[in-house]
Design a protein around this motif. Structure first.
Motif, PDB file in Angstrom:
ATOM      1  N   GLY A 198       0.821  -1.202   0.000  1.00  0.00           N
ATOM      2  CA  GLY A 198       0.000   0.000   0.000  1.00  0.00           C
ATOM      3  C   GLY A 198       0.855   1.252   0.000  1.00  0.00           C
ATOM      4  O   GLY A 198       2.089   1.200   0.097  1.00  0.00           O
TER       5      GLY A 198
ATOM      6  N   THR B 258      -6.235   0.829  -0.188  1.00  0.00           N
ATOM      7  CA  THR B 258      -7.271  -0.192  -0.008  1.00  0.00           C
ATOM      8  C   THR B 258      -8.538   0.139  -0.794  1.00  0.00           C
ATOM      9  O   THR B 258      -9.157  -0.752  -1.388  1.00  0.00           O
ATOM     10  CB  THR B 258      -7.619  -0.340   1.488  1.00  0.00           C
ATOM     11  OG1 THR B 258      -7.951   0.948   2.030  1.00  0.00           O
ATOM     12  CG2 THR B 258      -6.457  -0.923   2.264  1.00  0.00           C
TER      13      THR B 258
ATOM     14  N   ARG C 196      -5.748  -4.661   5.749  1.00  0.00           N
ATOM     15  CA  ARG C 196      -4.512  -3.880   5.768  1.00  0.00           C
ATOM     16  C   ARG C 196      -3.709  -4.205   7.021  1.00  0.00           C
ATOM     17  O   ARG C 196      -4.245  -4.247   8.123  1.00  0.00           O
ATOM     18  CB  ARG C 196      -4.841  -2.386   5.732  1.00  0.00           C
ATOM     19  CG  ARG C 196      -3.644  -1.458   5.855  1.00  0.00           C
ATOM     20  CD  ARG C 196      -4.087  -0.018   6.047  1.00  0.00           C
ATOM     21  NE  ARG C 196      -2.953   0.881   6.198  1.00  0.00           N
ATOM     22  CZ  ARG C 196      -2.311   1.108   7.329  1.00  0.00           C
ATOM     23  NH1 ARG C 196      -2.698   0.477   8.440  1.00  0.00           N
ATOM     24  NH2 ARG C 196      -1.289   1.947   7.378  1.00  0.00           N
TER      25      ARG C 196
ATOM     26  N   GLU D 126       3.341  -1.287   4.281  1.00  0.00           N
ATOM     27  CA  GLU D 126       1.886  -1.452   4.349  1.00  0.00           C
ATOM     28  C   GLU D 126       1.502  -2.601   3.424  1.00  0.00           C
ATOM     29  O   GLU D 126       1.696  -2.525   2.208  1.00  0.00           O
ATOM     30  CB  GLU D 126       1.171  -0.175   3.918  1.00  0.00           C
ATOM     31  CG  GLU D 126      -0.344  -0.274   4.021  1.00  0.00           C
ATOM     32  CD  GLU D 126      -1.060   0.960   3.495  1.00  0.00           C
ATOM     33  OE1 GLU D 126      -2.278   1.078   3.722  1.00  0.00           O
ATOM     34  OE2 GLU D 126      -0.403   1.799   2.847  1.00  0.00           O
TER      35      GLU D 126
ATOM     36  N   ILE E 101      -1.392  -4.923   1.928  1.00  0.00           N
ATOM     37  CA  ILE E 101      -2.830  -5.014   1.667  1.00  0.00           C
ATOM     38  C   ILE E 101      -3.134  -6.401   1.105  1.00  0.00           C
ATOM     39  O   ILE E 101      -2.497  -6.841   0.145  1.00  0.00           O
ATOM     40  CB  ILE E 101      -3.281  -3.923   0.679  1.00  0.00           C
ATOM     41  CG1 ILE E 101      -3.025  -2.534   1.289  1.00  0.00           C
ATOM     42  CG2 ILE E 101      -4.754  -4.091   0.338  1.00  0.00           C
ATOM     43  CD1 ILE E 101      -3.337  -1.403   0.351  1.00  0.00           C
TER      44      ILE E 101
END
Length: 306
Positions: A165, A191, A210, A270, A272
């Motif tokens: 992400g 997202t 997430r 991050e 996802i």
């Protein structure tokens, strides 16, 4: 419209990193384990689903997930698909039987396919489960790729993937921004964008999660060394044509020091994850947010003359 990524550079980077990838892929293994755990959902008796016959591991790399998928479904055909041929060769070299499992007489070796995720060389409706761990961040046309996924999945087939992400490596992005106008870190879809893309491609019941992980390094060169070992180098089409000079690199490293913790320099990732189902038979194909009718040839009436 100009391309965001240089596909040849992506292939070269992962080809070069094939031998070093497994030694530094701890974060990738963590994301992979979470995806594999999500497959337990298919074992729910309430679903009454048969074991899959064909499973596609897209962006299979050195084949770690493919081996786990083969152990999970020993009678299934596992397709290990990757853009970089050296990755597939590395997987083949490392595919010795693991002492963690007893030999299974029904297990089949994964079938290796060197191909691009944007142009899958598979027949329509031929895959029961499409699994992809941390691969789609290298694809700029997410809508187009998801349409391709829907094409190869059987009706009610499962799509399960992870990607990075926009918060990924924000510290590194900011440090280079203070030293160099050229881009050094890829942009990533959030997202909401992933959920929209799944719906636009016609998938149903999408679930998007997430997670955030932080890894720590003694200095910025150590982080850059790990990224190179993973093949995660700068593949942006708009990257600087020449090497980053010592002055710019030193300035970026100095800027990164503002984030230093007691344990070292942090790098945020991050992750996802998304799960969705291919639609029922006869559902229209979606392109550009519009439905296109899909009618089987057998249902088209034919009038014969004479």
């Amino acid at each position: 419209m100009s391309a965001l990524f240089d596909a040849r550079q992506v292939r070269r980077a992962f080809s070069r990193s094939a031998a070093s990838y497994d030694a530094v892929a701890q974060l990738q293994r963590l994301a992979e384990a979470r995806l594999i755990e999500s497959l337990d959902y298919l074992d729910d008796p309430a679903l009454a689903r048969k074991p899959p016959q064909r499973v596609l591991d897209l962006g299979s790399g050195t084949g770690h997930a493919s081996a786990l998928l083969q152990q999970r479904w020993p009678k299934a055909e596992i397709l290990s698909l990757d853009l970089a041929l050296p990755m597939l060769r590395q997987a083949r070299a490392a595919s010795k039987p693991s002492p963690r499992w007893l030999p299974n007489p029904f297990a089949r070796a994964p079938v290796q396919v060197c191909a691009d995720a944007r142009q899958l060389p598979l027949a329509g409706g031929s895959v029961d489960v499409l699994f992809s761990n941390l691969c789609l961040q290298w694809v700029e046309d997410l809508d187009g790729v998801l349409n391709g996924f829907r094409r190869v999945l059987k009706p009610q087939g499962l799509l399960l993937f992870s990607t990075f992400g926009p918060e990924t490596l924000w510290e590194l992005r900011g440090a280079f921004a203070q030293a160099d106008a050229a881009p050094h870190v890829s942009p990533f879809v959030d997202t909401a964008g992933i959920g929209d893309a799944l719906v636009n491609a016609g998938f149903f019941q999408p679930v998007v999660d997430r997670d955030e992980e932080i890894t720590v390094y003694p200095d910025m060169p150590a982080l850059m060394h790990e990224l190179r070992a993973l093949g995660a180098t700068n593949a942006l089409a708009g990257r600087r044509a020449t090497l980053t000079g010592r002055g710019r690199f030193a300035a970026a490293a100095a800027a990164y020091e503002a984030h230093r913790l007691d344990a070292g320099l942090p790098a945020t990732w991050e992750i996802i994850s998304a799960m969705a189902w291919a639609p029922e038979p006869g559902a229209p194909i979606r392109e550009g947010g519009a439905d296109l009718a899909a009618v089987p040839v057998s249902r088209i009436p034919i009038r014969r003359r004479g």
